[in-house]
Write a protein that holds these residues in place. Sequence first.
Motif, mmCIF file in Angstrom:
data_model
loop_
_atom_site.group_PDB
_atom_site.id
_atom_site.type_symbol
_atom_site.label_atom_id
_atom_site.label_comp_id
_atom_site.label_asym_id
_atom_site.label_seq_id
_atom_site.Cartn_x
_atom_site.Cartn_y
_atom_site.Cartn_z
ATOM 1 N N PHE A 675 93.698 25.888 -0.039
ATOM 2 C CA PHE A 675 92.646 25.698 -1.032
ATOM 3 C C PHE A 675 91.700 24.583 -0.601
ATOM 4 C CE2 PHE A 675 95.974 27.776 -3.412
ATOM 5 C CZ PHE A 675 95.285 28.639 -4.260
ATOM 6 N N ALA A 676 90.462 24.703 -1.051
ATOM 7 C CA ALA A 676 89.463 23.648 -0.850
ATOM 8 C C ALA A 676 88.415 23.777 -1.941
ATOM 9 C CB ALA A 676 88.815 23.758 0.518
ATOM 10 N N ASP A 677 87.845 22.661 -2.338
ATOM 11 C CA ASP A 677 86.721 22.655 -3.280
ATOM 12 C C ASP A 677 85.448 22.316 -2.525
ATOM 13 O OD1 ASP A 677 88.278 23.272 -5.464
ATOM 14 O OD2 ASP A 677 88.619 21.177 -6.035
ATOM 15 N N ILE A 678 84.370 23.043 -2.832
ATOM 16 C CA ILE A 678 83.086 22.770 -2.208
ATOM 17 C C ILE A 678 82.010 22.630 -3.283
ATOM 18 C CG2 ILE A 678 83.705 24.005 -0.096
ATOM 19 C CD1 ILE A 678 81.870 26.293 -1.006
ATOM 20 N N TRP A 679 80.993 21.841 -2.956
ATOM 21 C CA TRP A 679 79.850 21.662 -3.845
ATOM 22 C C TRP A 679 78.621 22.192 -3.103
ATOM 23 C CZ3 TRP A 679 84.141 18.871 -3.800
ATOM 24 C CH2 TRP A 679 84.685 18.417 -5.016
ATOM 25 N N ILE A 680 77.967 23.195 -3.681
ATOM 26 C CA ILE A 680 76.860 23.852 -2.990
ATOM 27 C C ILE A 680 75.653 23.990 -3.901
ATOM 28 C CG2 ILE A 680 78.419 25.193 -1.509
ATOM 29 C CD1 ILE A 680 77.729 27.633 -3.317
#
Length: 831
Positions: A675-680
């Motif tokens: 899992f990973a969280d990204i801000w786009i």
Amino acid sequence: MRNSDLEAVLPLVQKPARYTGGETNVVYKESGDAAFSFALAFPDVYEVGMSHTGLQILYGILNRLPNWRAERVYAPWPDMEGLLRERNIPLSSLESGIPLNRFDVVGFSLQYELSTTNVLCMLELGRIPLRGSDRRQEHPVVIVGGPCTFNPEPTVPFFDAFVIGEGEEVIVEIAVAVAEAKRSGKTRSAILERLAELDGLYVPSVHGMNHPVKKRTVADIDNAFFPETPVVPLIRTIHDRIILEIARGCTRGCRFCQAGMVWRPYRERDPGQIVEKADRILEATGYDEISLLALSAGDYSCIGPLMTELMNRNAEHHVALALPSLRTETLTSPIIEQIKRVRKTSFTLAPEAGTQRLRDAINKGNREEDLLDTARIVFEAGWKSIKLYFMIGLPGERREDLEGITDLVYKVLRTGGNRHQVTASLSTFIPKPHTPFQWERQISPDETEERQRYFKDTLRHRNLKVKWHDRHMSFLEGVIARGDRRVADVIERVYRLGARFDGWSDLFHFELWEQAFRETGFNPYPYLENRAVEADLPWSYVDAGVDKNFLLRERDKAATSMTTEDCRTAGCYGCGACRDGLELRSAQTATIAGNSVAEAEKPPRKEPWTPLRLRLHYRKAGKARFLSHLDTASALIRAIARSGLRFDYSRGFHPNPKISFPCATPLGIESESEFADIWIRPPGKECVRRLVDVVNRHLPAGLEIISMNDTQAEYRALSKQIIGFVYEMQLDRRDSNERKAGYERRVKSFLNAESFIIERARRGTTQTRDLRPLVESLVYDDERCILRGVFLFTAQGGVKPQEILTEVMGMQDEEARTVRVVKKQTLMTGG
């Protein structure tokens, strides 16, 4: 190398991703589709070789044609070399695993003299005789190119042919000649005779000694191939960025600089073409930095407008710009302002010498005021550090020149004040062939050490770092660079003694070279002495494009510290480079997208936007399990950038894409639950779920996004949600019943224990840990030979599968590293 052989050894080496292949933009061709095969061999480790632009160019040229196949091979690190020898596995290509000896041509790029032992290692591991005289009909033609070929003599016995000069055109001619000869069934000697007819090739077995050969030069680099879909490495490389060649050659005429002499005439690439290529390469790679390649990037005619255009197009997407090769007098405030628009890439300035007299003698052309003004501009623009590059042992050097280096370094340090850092790098001058100083003496290792001690004593400050090149490495570099065929026996002997990666300080063993000198009866010291100008130098038969009389005139000028101005402004000095249809080519009238590059537009106004937070669920399988945590993150970031999505970035000196990982999965472990969280930047009307397919198209083999979900409404950091992992470990089905029963007893004993203390070495200390509270369950399935465990994840960390296999199951470390481990599930709360 068969896939099964590769799978068996990869878990046992330091960086297995060096050997897996499967990169983005790699070219695969079936063996039946290729009538001709070419191995592009680089005699250094993957991270260095993948940073070399020339190899990417040749790879693209050869693979454009459907019936030709070019594949890559790099020098294995000593741990991999040992395993290849131990298990009798041949060195093979990354793309198809084809052993080196099964290619039609093996072409080495020899950039550095101290890589020669690696060439021999690769040949032997590839099952090719080291010497051309021992090769037979079934062996490949072994050729070499690169700057070291401007003196072929020290390595003549090892290569069948030498490419002198630039390779874009001649590489095709070589391939055509060998492919045609192969089709017609010609003998090996006939193939070499055919290659000997090509301009720019020296074939020792045909030409004999001292046969004149003139370098190959590409007249118009605008029409030369440059890759727009380069292979993107799997792991972090020396130059982890787009490298765009803007010019080739140099007209400054530094008298110590071989590159500035042999790559003449100066030719500039059209800036409109550069911008178009930058757009295409960014789209094809997802990189976030562009490096403009030239021997002196600041001398490019349109450098200001070009940089402005590149930054106007890319600054909003946080693509940075770097100019790694700059003269102090060409680094202006406008250039610095463009570079700092995204992030402050590093600056290295090269005064080379400490006094104006010696700078004039080497024709460096810059002044102390230039350096101090540039340092002031750089520090005022917000940079915290500068690197300075000097040479010691230059012809005519006096004590005052060493003192001048010390004075200059401290002046730059004072320019920056107490909060800035200066690094002074000192290398030993080496009189390279085809330069005005090719006849000069190189100082001995003892003299080098004396100078290094002087700087160690005089350059002392908490904000000052001093680095120098190993004196024995410089000594060997000079011996090989100026050597003759007798040096080859030394190179082969030192290779037999175990020398590898001699350009790497932690692997360099000068005592092996000393032993090789003794055993071959070779005295290296005369090779460092002055040479008579009328002497027949070992490399005299190579025409590097610069006239000997010009070199002698420049040598005479050096003796009186007389400078030679740039021929682009002062007129022709008769160096000989502009002949046979070649000429100096500038790009002053070129356009970008129909507009004159002299009319730089203002940066576009940024529209405000609110970042969208997405949670990625992805898997790592197959070769991708050998990617480190940082390399996995880089691959994901590049794939997301290629998909058209735009990251939100952190603020500050060095902005980074906003992406968050909860923890690092150990190297070599497969995972179905990462899992990973990204801000786009919100993707507009595009459905988030549809973006999964778009991103997956740009990921390397084995990495795959399973889902991508909006977490804006109820967000909790991954590190606060994850409580554990479920792992499955596939043990050997061939184990005896007795050993399987032993596994069951060990599992039962562990589960019944109140504590299970182990010792773990970390950062030079030994720590103790209790594994038992970190394991919720551990089950051994006798029928499937699978060990399944639920391991808890706490604020203090967790347990590694490797620790269970070695400490609980009693395996040796090497066996445990070969066990296939899969993370089946990530356990979360509130989620």
